[in-house]
Design a protein around this motif. Structure first.
Motif, PDB file in Angstrom:
ATOM      1  N   ALA A  84      46.140  65.390  25.832  1.00  0.00           N
ATOM      2  CA  ALA A  84      46.776  65.075  24.384  1.00  0.00           C
ATOM      3  C   ALA A  84      45.585  65.266  23.119  1.00  0.00           C
ATOM      4  O   ALA A  84      45.866  65.471  21.932  1.00  0.00           O
ATOM      5  N   ALA A  85      44.415  64.721  23.783  1.00  0.00           N
ATOM      6  CA  ALA A  85      43.542  64.601  22.705  1.00  0.00           C
ATOM      7  C   ALA A  85      42.908  66.063  22.437  1.00  0.00           C
ATOM      8  O   ALA A  85      42.083  66.227  21.474  1.00  0.00           O
ATOM      9  N   THR A  86      42.783  66.631  23.618  1.00  0.00           N
ATOM     10  CA  THR A  86      41.976  67.930  23.244  1.00  0.00           C
ATOM     11  C   THR A  86      42.817  69.145  23.493  1.00  0.00           C
ATOM     12  O   THR A  86      42.272  70.506  23.244  1.00  0.00           O
ATOM     13  N   GLY A  87      43.964  69.244  24.077  1.00  0.00           N
ATOM     14  CA  GLY A  87      44.729  70.604  24.601  1.00  0.00           C
ATOM     15  C   GLY A  87      44.199  71.087  25.849  1.00  0.00           C
ATOM     16  O   GLY A  87      44.827  71.974  26.276  1.00  0.00           O
ATOM     17  N   CYS A  88      43.277  70.524  26.418  1.00  0.00           N
ATOM     18  CA  CYS A  88      42.723  71.309  27.819  1.00  0.00           C
ATOM     19  C   CYS A  88      43.500  70.355  28.824  1.00  0.00           C
ATOM     20  O   CYS A  88      43.197  69.474  29.105  1.00  0.00           O
ATOM     21  N   VAL A  89      44.095  71.196  29.813  1.00  0.00           N
ATOM     22  CA  VAL A  89      44.650  71.027  31.065  1.00  0.00           C
ATOM     23  C   VAL A  89      43.655  70.910  32.115  1.00  0.00           C
ATOM     24  O   VAL A  89      43.396  72.199  32.657  1.00  0.00           O
ATOM     25  N   PRO A  90      43.152  69.893  32.697  1.00  0.00           N
ATOM     26  CA  PRO A  90      42.524  70.394  33.984  1.00  0.00           C
ATOM     27  C   PRO A  90      43.000  70.977  35.100  1.00  0.00           C
ATOM     28  O   PRO A  90      44.128  70.396  35.456  1.00  0.00           O
ATOM     29  N   THR A  91      42.591  71.971  35.689  1.00  0.00           N
ATOM     30  CA  THR A  91      43.507  72.750  36.642  1.00  0.00           C
ATOM     31  C   THR A  91      42.526  72.924  37.834  1.00  0.00           C
ATOM     32  O   THR A  91      41.382  73.519  37.690  1.00  0.00           O
ATOM     33  N   ARG A  92      43.115  72.634  38.962  1.00  0.00           N
ATOM     34  CA  ARG A  92      42.505  73.014  40.374  1.00  0.00           C
ATOM     35  C   ARG A  92      42.954  74.165  40.891  1.00  0.00           C
ATOM     36  O   ARG A  92      43.978  74.862  40.189  1.00  0.00           O
ATOM     37  N   HIS A  93      42.338  74.856  41.661  1.00  0.00           N
ATOM     38  CA  HIS A  93      42.440  76.118  42.274  1.00  0.00           C
ATOM     39  C   HIS A  93      43.412  76.030  43.446  1.00  0.00           C
ATOM     40  O   HIS A  93      43.152  76.042  44.565  1.00  0.00           O
ATOM     41  N   ASN A  94      44.495  75.349  43.222  1.00  0.00           N
ATOM     42  CA  ASN A  94      45.693  75.402  44.367  1.00  0.00           C
ATOM     43  C   ASN A  94      47.002  75.362  43.749  1.00  0.00           C
ATOM     44  O   ASN A  94      47.292  75.646  42.670  1.00  0.00           O
ATOM     45  N   LEU A  95      47.788  75.586  44.599  1.00  0.00           N
ATOM     46  CA  LEU A  95      49.671  75.655  44.388  1.00  0.00           C
ATOM     47  C   LEU A  95      50.020  74.617  43.445  1.00  0.00           C
ATOM     48  O   LEU A  95      50.700  74.959  42.240  1.00  0.00           O
ATOM     49  N   HIS A  96      49.683  73.382  43.456  1.00  0.00           N
ATOM     50  CA  HIS A  96      49.924  72.518  42.668  1.00  0.00           C
ATOM     51  C   HIS A  96      49.789  72.578  41.117  1.00  0.00           C
ATOM     52  O   HIS A  96      50.775  72.421  40.576  1.00  0.00           O
ATOM     53  N   ASP A  97      48.639  72.687  40.947  1.00  0.00           N
ATOM     54  CA  ASP A  97      48.160  73.220  39.542  1.00  0.00           C
ATOM     55  C   ASP A  97      48.591  74.528  38.930  1.00  0.00           C
ATOM     56  O   ASP A  97      48.948  74.700  37.674  1.00  0.00           O
ATOM     57  N   PHE A  98      48.775  75.457  39.913  1.00  0.00           N
ATOM     58  CA  PHE A  98      49.314  76.624  39.402  1.00  0.00           C
ATOM     59  C   PHE A  98      50.784  76.587  39.068  1.00  0.00           C
ATOM     60  O   PHE A  98      51.226  77.050  37.936  1.00  0.00           O
TER      61      PHE A  98
END
Length: 277
Positions: A84-98
């Motif tokens: 919400a504060a930055t617009g940046c979505v932390p994303t891992r290299h896995n199917l869940h975050d894909f």
């Protein structure tokens, strides 16, 4: 160990079958992201950020959407609050975050609404072991929701009432003409890499006009995105009782074995019961 981890990740991404109805709605973008993911972590993030830049997506507080490596999330920062504060979505290299990233493009207003409500709750209550009922419901939606679009109140009532024979057998011809489902929950999509009979989504019932079923897929998704996001922002007392369980492999046309009415005789999956919305 690194070789084993790389093999596990590669297998997961390689195993997405875009012909499956639960994945097909995301295939146009997803196949390109999949190729990036198979090349590597940086390549996946690059594909995601190229789309975010081109489409100018926004998060719950109007920040420009971007995807960052999980390790770039500052220590102690809350995931939703950081988005919400930055617009940046932390994303891992896995199917869940894909699949989570995919939803920011398939249903951007819904994702922004979920983020707005989650971050607002964090502002009030902070981060603790008990997230509260509203945040639990928002998380359940984000992780496991199905959007059940329906123009026939009798079918919605059948879903709420666990009347599987009406919804999935007797009124089978209504699917695609009076009701349909879109997958939303990214954890649910991850499970559907290897589908099993008891795999169940939490259906959010969306009343749609009859003309909805004459629109193309993009127009339907845009209508659902607007309608559901408005409901999520406008409903103060969100609870898990607003969902109805729906076994995904029971959806007509989604699984060959459910062509036989006997498929639905398994009461360990298609349970009886009553619930109120």
């Amino acid at each position: 160990m690194q070789v084993q981890e790389a093999a596990r990740v590669s297998f997961g991404f390689a195993d997405i079958d875009w012909s499956k109805p639960w994945f097909a709605q995301f295939a146009a973008r997803g196949e390109r992201w999949q190729r990036g993911a198979l090349r590597g972590y940086a390549e996946l993030l690059a594909e995601m950020n190229a789309d975010a830049g081109a489409m100018q997506q926004r998060t719950g507080r109007g920040q420009r959407l971007a995807f960052i490596a999980q390790d770039d999330l500052p220590p102690g920062a809350a995931y939703e609050a950081h988005i919400a504060a930055t617009g940046c979505v932390p994303t891992r290299h896995n199917l869940h975050d894909f699949f989570n990233g995919s939803m920011w493009f398939a249903f951007p207003r819904i994702k922004a609404a979920l983020n707005a409500r989650q971050s607002a709750a964090i502002d009030v209550l902070g981060i603790g072991p008990n997230r509260g009922g509203v945040r639990d419901t928002l998380t359940l939606f984000d992780e496991n929701a199905l959007l059940f679009a329906c123009a026939d109140p009798a079918l919605s009532a059948a879903l709420r009432g666990f009347d599987w024979q009406t919804l999935l057998v007797a009124r089978r011809d209504a699917w695609g003409a009076r009701c349909e489902v879109r997958c939303f929950g990214h954890a649910l999509l991850e499970k559907l890499i290897a589908p099993f009979k008891a795999c169940t989504g939490h259906a959010w019932i969306v009343d749609v006009p009859s003309e909805y079923f004459g629109w193309n897929a993009a127009a339907r998704d845009a209508w659902l995105d607007e309608s559901v996001s408005t409901a999520l922002l406008g409903t103060e007392a969100l609870t898990s009782r607003m969902f109805a369980p729906l076994p995904v492999l029971g959806i007509p046309g989604w699984y060959a074995e459910n062509e036989s009415a006997a498929f639905y005789d398994d009461t360990s999956v298609f349970r009886t019961g009553r619930r109120s919305r």
